[in-house]
Every structure is written in C-alpha cells, then in structure tokens.
Design a protein around this motif. Structure first.
Motif, mmCIF file in Angstrom:
data_model
loop_
_atom_site.group_PDB
_atom_site.id
_atom_site.type_symbol
_atom_site.label_atom_id
_atom_site.label_comp_id
_atom_site.label_asym_id
_atom_site.label_seq_id
_atom_site.Cartn_x
_atom_site.Cartn_y
_atom_site.Cartn_z
ATOM 1 N N SER B 454 38.980 66.088 37.647
ATOM 2 C CA SER B 454 38.267 65.728 36.417
ATOM 3 C C SER B 454 36.935 65.076 36.741
ATOM 4 C CB SER B 454 39.129 64.827 35.530
ATOM 5 O OG SER B 454 39.426 63.629 36.191
ATOM 6 N N CYS B 455 36.885 64.413 37.910
ATOM 7 C CA CYS B 455 35.625 63.819 38.344
ATOM 8 C C CYS B 455 34.578 64.914 38.564
ATOM 9 C CB CYS B 455 35.860 63.011 39.601
ATOM 10 S SG CYS B 455 34.344 62.290 40.263
ATOM 11 N N CYS B 456 35.016 66.008 39.250
ATOM 12 C CA CYS B 456 34.103 67.136 39.470
ATOM 13 C C CYS B 456 33.584 67.651 38.138
ATOM 14 C CB CYS B 456 34.822 68.284 40.183
ATOM 15 S SG CYS B 456 35.294 67.864 41.845
ATOM 16 N N GLN B 457 34.523 67.805 37.231
ATOM 17 C CA GLN B 457 34.192 68.297 35.898
ATOM 18 C C GLN B 457 33.153 67.389 35.231
ATOM 19 O OE1 GLN B 457 36.096 70.943 35.644
ATOM 20 N NE2 GLN B 457 35.231 71.715 33.729
ATOM 21 N N THR B 458 33.463 66.073 35.319
ATOM 22 C CA THR B 458 32.596 65.094 34.661
ATOM 23 C C THR B 458 31.182 65.130 35.227
ATOM 24 O OG1 THR B 458 34.548 63.738 34.499
ATOM 25 C CG2 THR B 458 32.482 62.666 33.958
ATOM 26 N N ILE B 459 31.101 65.175 36.563
ATOM 27 C CA ILE B 459 29.783 65.200 37.209
ATOM 28 C C ILE B 459 28.945 66.348 36.660
ATOM 29 C CG2 ILE B 459 28.587 65.603 39.404
ATOM 30 C CD1 ILE B 459 31.114 64.247 40.741
ATOM 31 N N LEU B 460 29.584 67.534 36.598
ATOM 32 C CA LEU B 460 28.835 68.719 36.186
ATOM 33 C C LEU B 460 28.501 68.686 34.706
ATOM 34 C CD1 LEU B 460 30.756 71.201 38.447
ATOM 35 C CD2 LEU B 460 28.456 70.334 38.796
ATOM 36 N N GLU B 461 29.455 68.172 33.899
ATOM 37 C CA GLU B 461 29.188 68.036 32.460
ATOM 38 C C GLU B 461 28.020 67.065 32.239
ATOM 39 O OE1 GLU B 461 30.441 69.684 30.014
ATOM 40 O OE2 GLU B 461 32.021 70.737 31.120
ATOM 41 N N TYR B 462 28.041 66.019 33.035
ATOM 42 C CA TYR B 462 27.025 64.990 32.933
ATOM 43 C C TYR B 462 25.635 65.570 33.204
ATOM 44 C CZ TYR B 462 24.795 60.450 33.831
ATOM 45 O OH TYR B 462 23.994 59.351 33.784
ATOM 46 N N ALA B 471 23.123 68.560 41.512
ATOM 47 C CA ALA B 471 24.041 67.634 42.184
ATOM 48 C C ALA B 471 24.342 68.178 43.570
ATOM 49 C CB ALA B 471 25.327 67.498 41.387
ATOM 50 N N ARG B 472 23.918 67.479 44.586
ATOM 51 C CA ARG B 472 24.119 67.960 45.957
ATOM 52 C C ARG B 472 25.578 67.747 46.353
ATOM 53 N NH1 ARG B 472 19.663 66.743 50.283
ATOM 54 N NH2 ARG B 472 20.500 68.712 51.017
ATOM 55 N N PRO B 473 26.095 68.640 47.204
ATOM 56 C CA PRO B 473 27.515 68.501 47.602
ATOM 57 C C PRO B 473 27.832 67.126 48.185
ATOM 58 C CG PRO B 473 26.672 70.621 48.280
ATOM 59 C CD PRO B 473 25.494 69.865 47.721
ATOM 60 N N SER B 474 26.933 66.571 48.992
ATOM 61 C CA SER B 474 27.213 65.262 49.603
ATOM 62 C C SER B 474 27.308 64.172 48.544
ATOM 63 C CB SER B 474 26.123 64.918 50.614
ATOM 64 O OG SER B 474 24.874 64.876 49.959
ATOM 65 N N ASP B 475 26.484 64.295 47.462
ATOM 66 C CA ASP B 475 26.558 63.307 46.380
ATOM 67 C C ASP B 475 27.878 63.413 45.622
ATOM 68 O OD1 ASP B 475 24.056 62.464 47.086
ATOM 69 O OD2 ASP B 475 23.031 63.816 45.660
ATOM 70 N N ILE B 476 28.259 64.683 45.421
ATOM 71 C CA ILE B 476 29.548 64.896 44.736
ATOM 72 C C ILE B 476 30.679 64.262 45.550
ATOM 73 C CG2 ILE B 476 31.207 66.652 43.995
ATOM 74 C CD1 ILE B 476 28.773 68.457 43.325
ATOM 75 N N LEU B 477 30.667 64.490 46.866
ATOM 76 C CA LEU B 477 31.729 63.930 47.717
ATOM 77 C C LEU B 477 31.710 62.402 47.692
ATOM 78 C CD1 LEU B 477 31.913 66.219 50.905
ATOM 79 C CD2 LEU B 477 33.466 66.141 48.945
ATOM 80 N N LYS B 478 30.504 61.861 47.669
ATOM 81 C CA LYS B 478 30.410 60.398 47.665
ATOM 82 C C LYS B 478 31.038 59.813 46.390
ATOM 83 C CE LYS B 478 27.053 56.932 49.191
ATOM 84 N NZ LYS B 478 27.972 56.303 50.149
ATOM 85 N N ASN B 481 34.714 60.272 46.535
ATOM 86 C CA ASN B 481 35.305 59.306 47.467
ATOM 87 C C ASN B 481 35.664 58.006 46.751
ATOM 88 O OD1 ASN B 481 36.071 58.257 50.069
ATOM 89 N ND2 ASN B 481 34.196 57.026 49.991
ATOM 90 N N SER B 482 34.727 57.541 45.916
ATOM 91 C CA SER B 482 35.020 56.268 45.234
ATOM 92 C C SER B 482 36.143 56.443 44.206
ATOM 93 C CB SER B 482 33.759 55.712 44.589
ATOM 94 O OG SER B 482 33.124 56.705 43.833
ATOM 95 N N ILE B 483 36.190 57.644 43.585
ATOM 96 C CA ILE B 483 37.277 57.890 42.616
ATOM 97 C C ILE B 483 38.630 57.926 43.316
ATOM 98 C CG2 ILE B 483 38.244 59.615 41.037
ATOM 99 C CD1 ILE B 483 35.881 58.067 39.861
ATOM 100 N N VAL B 484 38.702 58.672 44.435
ATOM 101 C CA VAL B 484 39.979 58.797 45.161
ATOM 102 C C VAL B 484 40.384 57.453 45.756
ATOM 103 C CG1 VAL B 484 41.158 59.922 47.091
ATOM 104 C CG2 VAL B 484 39.667 61.254 45.614
ATOM 105 N N LEU B 485 39.406 56.709 46.208
ATOM 106 C CA LEU B 485 39.663 55.377 46.736
ATOM 107 C C LEU B 485 40.303 54.507 45.654
ATOM 108 C CD1 LEU B 485 39.047 54.000 49.476
ATOM 109 C CD2 LEU B 485 37.006 53.061 48.435
#
Ligand SMILES: [Zn+2]
Lengths: 160, 636
Positions: B454-462, B471-478, B481-485
């Motif tokens: 859902s985070c992926c979804q949110t990022i892209l919707e945003y 949105a660069r892949p590294s930014d998405i992962l970052k 990371n905080s969501i999974v953490l």
C-alpha cells in the motif's frame, strides 16, 4: 573447544591461530540463537560454512545480527568454505559480510557441457583476478568446464 | 423438567437406587432371619424334646428307685422285727424289743398280732404296740387310731393263701397314709401287722416342680401323689387308657403321651414294680415344657425386627452416601446439557463415585478446552481467510498488454497467507515494477507485505495527485524501509526490488534491497544461450526494515526491442524434488532463456511447467512469484 547444540544447527568452536573457528553444521534459520555464538567471540572469528545445508531469510537476519554484534566490538570475521547458498546470500544481502569481514574460500559450481558433470570447486578469493572465474578441466572427462552461474554476479563479492 | 421429579424413565417406572438397595438389604436380612429361626428352632425343639424325654425317664428312674429302696427297707425292718418278736412269748420281752426297734425307726406307727381263733374262725388282737411319739403327735386324730377294719376279710384270704407276706400302701380318706406289712406266723398261728407312716416319704420324694408324680396300685388306684387336686374323676377318665396300655406293655418302664383335652398333651413316664405291686409315674405338660421355646422364638422375632430396623436406618444413611453424590453428578450432567461446561462437581466420598466425579470434571474441563480451541481455531481460520482475501486484493491483474510492453505475472502462495508480493503501476510514460519477499510466513509477514504494497501505491498516487516529479527507485525503497521498519519492528524484514521502465528513454532504473537479482534476456536473432541473459546485480542495499539509516542507490540499464525482464522470488529456484535436490539457478535460467522469444505468458507457463515437472509432486515450500515483461520498441 566447545560444541553448541541448537535445534537446527550444531556449532563446534575450536581454537585456531589467532582466535576461534566456528564449524557450522546444519541449517541456519529462525531457530539460530546468536547469544551462544557471541559468548564464544574472539579477536578473529573464522566461520566454516562447509556443512551448512540450508539458509532461509530468517536465518539470514539472525546471522547478520550476529556478525554485526561481534564486528561492532572489534572482532574480525573470515568466511571459509562457503557453499553456493551462502555465496548467493553474500552477493544479495547487504550486511551478510560485515564491513571488516572477508570471504577467504568458497565453492563455485562448475558444469561440463560435454558430459553434464557438475563439480563444486573450492576457490580461494586471493587467487582470483577480478570477477573472473578460472577455467578448469572437468574432473570426469577432462574437457573444459565453466562456472555454472552468472560469473560477474556469482563473484560479485570480489572487489573489481 | 429434571428426571428426578419424574416418575418414569423412558416409560419405565423410576425407582431410586436407595430403595432398591433397601429392599435388597431387607430381603437378605429377612431370609437370613427366617432361615435362622427355622433351623435353630427346629434344632432346639428336637433337642428340647429329647431333653425332656430323657429327663422324665431319669426322673421316674430315680423316683421309683427311691420308693423301692424305702419300701424294701421297711419290708426288711418288718421281717427283722417279726423274726425277733416271734421268738418271745412274754409281753414285756416283746415290748422291750419293739422299743429298741423304735430308736432306729421314727416312721414306725404300730404293731398288732392277730391270732386266729380256730373256733370262731376270727382274728383276735392278742398283742399291740403303738409308737408313743406318733400317738402324741396325732393326739385326737381319729384317722391315726383307726385300725385295720376293712382289711380283716383280706387278712382271712391272705392267711388261707400260700403267701407269707402281704405288703400294701394304704391311703384312704379314713386313715393316715401308711405302709401296711402283714407277716404270717405259722408257729403262733396268727398274723403280725406292721404299719409305717409314709406322709413324710411323699413330701421328701415329690420335690420336682415340673413333674407331677403318682404312685398307684396295679388297678390304677392312686396311692400317693404330689398334687392331690389333680386326682379327680377327670384324672381317672384320662388315665384309664394309660393303665390299659401299660398293663399290656412288655416293658416295666416307658414313656407315653397322653392327651388331656383341656390341658393339652402330657408326657408320662412310668415304672411298674411287681414286687410291691405299684406303678410309679410322672407327668409333665408338653405345652409347659415348650413354653420357654416359644418365648425364645418370640424374643428372637422381636430382636430380629429391631435389627431389621437398625439395618434399615444404616442402609438409609449408607445409600445416601451413594445416591447423594450420584444425584449431584446427575444434576451436573443436566447443567452440562444446558451448556455449562465450566462448573465442577465436588464429591468427597472416597470411593469409585469420587473417581467418577473426578474423571467427569476432567472430561468437562477437556471438553471446555476443546470448545475454546475450536472457537479460537475457527476464529483464526476465518481471520486467515480474511487476511488472504485482503492480500489477494493487493495483487494486480496478472496480465498487462500495452504497445511498448507486455507483462504477465504469476503468484502462488505456499501458506494461507504469503509474505511475497509483486505489483506494477503505469504513470506518466513510466512502468513501475515491484517485487518483495518478507521473512517468514503467515499473518505477520502478510501484514508487513500489505503495508509495503500500500506504501508503493500511496507513493505513486501521491505523485499523480501533485503532478509531481519522478519517484526514483532508491527513494521508493527508502520510504518503504521506514514503513517496514515501523510495521515489522525489525523482526520482519523484506527484500525488495524496484524497477522503473521509461518508455521515452528505453531505460530501466532499478534499486535493490537485497532481493534475489532479476535477470534480463538481451534479444539477438540467434538462439538464446546462457550468455544471452544478465543479472541486475547492482545498486544493492540492505533489506527493508533492517536499519533506519539504510541507503539505496540506483542503476540504469538500456532496454532494446524484444528484451525480456524476469522478476522472481527464489521460491522456485530453491524448491526441491523427491531426492531433495534443488531445481537450481542453471536449470531455472535455462528454462527462462530457452523460451525467451515467446510472449510473457508462454514464458511464465513454460517455466512453471519445467519447474513442476522437476518437483514431481513435491510442492514448493516457499511462495512462487514469476513476472515477465517483454519490451517492444518501435523503429528499432
Ligand atoms: Zn565433463
């Protein structure tokens, strides 16, 4: 010398030149209790993966916790006899080898296209020149045998 | 309605154990009491009869012995006196002898000598002597003074007969009871008559209280008896048959039963003495003899009833100790029937019923536990089902066909709820591809995966909403990371790979959080070999949720027409066959590149076919995700 016996793994701790050698036998999974391993830490920790038959994602997590804990207090870590499954984790998972750690020896899969013979060859990191696997002769038919993996990926841990 | 208040069970009358037990106790007791009475009384009666019989025989024996001795002794005395006195003629001599005799015999009454007058043929009294002591004692008693009146005629007959001595017990109303001894003197031609008082003899021998004793002459005339009131006409009526019987009896002694209509049966023992011509007999009332026995029976029955009552009370108390716990248990089963599986029943009887109650409690506890488990399991299963439904909703449609690319994905979960996920999103001429694998399985892993997706979804919707930057892949992962953490709490980690295909530049930019390397087939006209594929092995970073400060980098590769990108989780590669040998990278890669010229759906289905053929029925332990994307670039 001590033997740590856990649910899925047995670890022989033997004194070696400069520290302790951990001889792992079994599976690295969520049942790994790293506290017992940390207890046997030394300045140099040699990890022998020769008899590790399986590692899963939870085992990877536990292992990383262990190596981080001991490297943070100054232990130097060296991996020996890494089988293919360990090399894959080393390549894929950041942190599997801590910053001050190194892979000394590892197994590489070799496949002979002529006789379809599979070999597991123990290689020494220091013998390699860059991310190139040496060409070897098939142990069965003597023809040329090639590394049975994407070379640059499999040897990703070797500095370029 | 409880069955305790009902009078029937399945149509049969309800009888409490209590009553069954009581009745059985009473029946057993009554049987034992009756058989006890029957056997002991029978025995006792037999014994008593024998005892009475023997007793009466021995009684009459001793009575008659005593009488015979007494009579013999007086007879001998008389003979002795006769012999002596017969020698003397002087009256003074005779008196001297008699007086001497009196010193040894105190029942001697008198002595008379009757001389026969040959002329008158009459007996004349010639000499007589009466015991002065007795005379004094019976002073004025006419009975004592009466002489032998009635016996004179008899005396004649006797004198004429050959008999030397006659011997009689005389007991009539006219005289005092006495022994009459007549001895014939041929020398003096006359008869000496000696008389002895026998009143005292009767009182000294008839001392038994249970027996009534009689002495009769041969004809049955009562001479002496211990109970004068018994001798009346009724007595003679009753005894006439007895005398007839014993007259004909062979033995001189015996025991007979006679029936006195009004007084019941009597046992009569008798002895005949032919020397003295007397019959001695004793009677005893059978009814009286067995009176005691009847008393014993009566008392036994009373005592038996008493014991019966005690048994009744004890059994009542005793059966209560059985029926009360049973009733308790029964009531408990009823409450259990109404759905109460938690209460326990307390029985402290210290017997099998307590054991029964204990195991009953154990059973209800177990049932309760099982019920709770079933409930929990049901809840858990429905939760898992829900989670699975939710999770399935996170996956995109498996096929996407666009002009510049053609995508096909496959997902198969090893458990109810997998920790793997893949997805894609098209945005502003870019195709975002995601693949991730959470550590572990089940609900926790699925939750982490869900938040990541859902985070992926949110990022892209945003980005879409704000008309934002790429949105660069590294930014998405970052961000991931905080969501999974946050959701995984450093316990659940995720490998993750993000690739972004730019349709304008025909490049893929990717970043990898320790996910197994995707591979790309680089198209050439020749047949594909292992050299035709490459791994996307760069831009490596830590797994998501591991460290808050993990850094991720990006790597860009060029894409040509008909290139195929394969994203996958290591599930199929690590899966084993029956010999426990993994499928392996080489076979997997070959399965891919050998059909890389086909369309994505055929590639995926082909890989699955090869894989399942190799596994040969062994299901993969891990989730399987395969996503193939084929690029079509115009003009090249
Ligand atoms: Zn060969």
């Amino acid at each position: 010398m001590a033997t740590i016996t856990q649910k899925s793994i047995e670890i022989d701790v033997v004194v070696c030149d400069g520290g302790n050698e951990f001889k792992l036998k079994g599976e690295i999974n969520e049942d790994l209790l790293i506290e017992e391993l940390i207890y046997h830490k030394s300045d140099l920790i040699k990890v022998n993966f020769k008899e590790v038959v399986m590692i899963n994602s939870c085992g990877v997590s536990e292992w990383i916790k262990f190596v981080e804990a001991v490297s943070n207090i100054g232990s130097k870590i060296q991996y020996f006899n890494c089988p293919q499954i360990i090399v894959q984790q080393v390549n894929m998972v950041t942190g599997f080898v801590p910053g001050n750690g190194s892979i000394e020896t590892f197994y590489a899969p070799y496949f002979c296209d002529d006789c379809e013979n599979e070999d597991k060859i123990l290689l020494k990191s220091s013998d390699l020149k860059g991310r190139t696997a040496p060409e070897l002769k098939c142990t069965k038919c003597g023809e040329l045998s090639e590394i049975d993996a994407m070379e640059d990926i499999y040897l990703n841990f070797i500095p370029e | 309605m409880s069955s305790t208040t009902e009078k029937t069970i399945n149509g049969k009358r309800f009888i409490s154990l209590k009553y069954k037990f009581l009745v059985s106790q009473l029946v057993i007791f009554s049987i034992s009491l009756i058989s006890f009475l029957y056997y002991t009384i029978d025995l006792y009666l037999g014994d008593k009869t024998a005892y009475i019989y023997e007793n009466s025989v021995s009684h009459i024996e001793s009575q008659s012995n005593f009488i015979e001795k007494f009579l013999s002794s007086e007879l001998n005395n008389s003979k002795l006196l006769f012999n002596t006195i017969n020698l003397y003629n002087q009256k003074s001599d005779k008196i001297e002898i008699v007086e001497k005799f009196l010193t040894t015999n105190d029942i001697f009454l008198d002595l008379v000598f009757f001389k026969l007058n040959p002329e008158t043929v009459q007996f004349e009294k010639k000499f007589s002597y009466m015991n002065p002591k007795i005379l004094r004692r019976y002073k004025g008693n006419r009975k004592i003074l009466r002489r032998h009146g009635l016996l004179f005629r008899e005396l004649h007959d006797y004198y004429k007969s050959g008999q030397d001595i006659i011997f009689r017990i005389i007991n009539t109303d006219r005289v005092v009871p006495h022994l009459y001894v007549a001895i014939k003197s041929k020398k003096k031609k006359g008869v000496y008559v000696f008389r002895y008082l026998i009143e005292n003899m009767a009182s000294s021998i008839f001392q038994s209280s249970s027996f009534t004793d009689f002495i009769t002459d041969r004809s049955g005339k009562v001479l002496i008896h211990s109970s004068p009131e018994d001798v009346n006409q009724e007595f003679y009526d009753v005894y006439s048959k007895f005398f007839d019987d014993i007259k004909n009896a062979k033995n001189n002694s015996g025991v007979l039963t006679i029936d006195k209509a009004t007084k019941g049966e009597f046992l009569v023992s008798y002895k005949i003495n032919n020397v003295f011509g007397i019959i001695t007999f004793s009677e005893i009332s059978k009814t009286k003899a067995f009176e005691f026995t009847k008393l014993i029976i009566f008392k036994t029955i009373i005592f038996g009833i008493l014991i019966g009552l005690i048994i009744l009370i004890i059994s009542l108390i005793f059966t209560q100790t059985i029926t009360n716990p049973l009733n308790k248990l029964m009531r408990r089963t009823e409450t259990m029937g109404l759905g109460d599986f938690e209460s326990t029943v307390t029985v402290r009887s210290g017997d099998e019923i307590q054991l029964l109650a204990d195991s009953f409690n154990f059973m209800t506890r177990k049932i309760n536990q099982i019920l709770v488990e079933i409930q929990d399991k049901g809840q858990m299963e429905s939760e898992l089902q829900t989670a699975k439904i939710v999770q399935n909703s996170l996956f995109p449609p498996d096929s996407l066909e666009r002009d510049p690319y053609h995508l096909f994905g496959f997902y198969d979960s090893a458990s109810e709820c997998g920790g793997d996920w893949w997805g894609y999103k098209e945005s502003r001429g870019k195709l975002y591809l995601f693949i991730g694998d959470a550590t572990g399985h089940g609900v926790p892993a699925a939750l982490v995966t869900a938040s990541a997706s859902s985070c992926c979804q949110t990022i892209l919707e945003y980005i879409e909403y704000f008309d934002g930057q790429y949105a660069r892949p590294s930014d998405i992962l970052k961000l991931l990371n905080s969501i999974v953490l946050l959701t995984g709490g450093q316990k659940i980690l995720m490998t993750f790979f993000v690739a972004v295909y730019d349709t304008e530049t025909n490049t893929i930019e990717y970043s990898n959080a320790s996910h197994n390397f995707p591979i790309i087939y680089k198209y050439s006209a020749e047949n594909p070999t292992k050299k035709s594929i490459q791994a996307l092995g760069k831009a490596l970073g830590r797994r998501l949720g591991d460290k808050p400060d993990s850094e991720y980098t990006n790597e860009v590769i060029e894409i040509a027409d008909k290139d195929v990108l394969l994203l996958y989780t290591d599930g199929p590669v690590e899966a084993v066959n029956k010999e426990n040998i993994i499928w392996g990278e080489r076979k997997f890669n070959k399965s891919f590149f050998s059909r890389a010229k086909k369309d994505p759906e055929m590639i995926i289905k082909g890989i699955l076919e090869d894989g399942y053929a190799y596994f040969d029925g062994v299901p993969p332990e891990d989730d399987v995700i395969l996503v193939a994307t084929k690029f079509k670039i115009d003009g090249s």
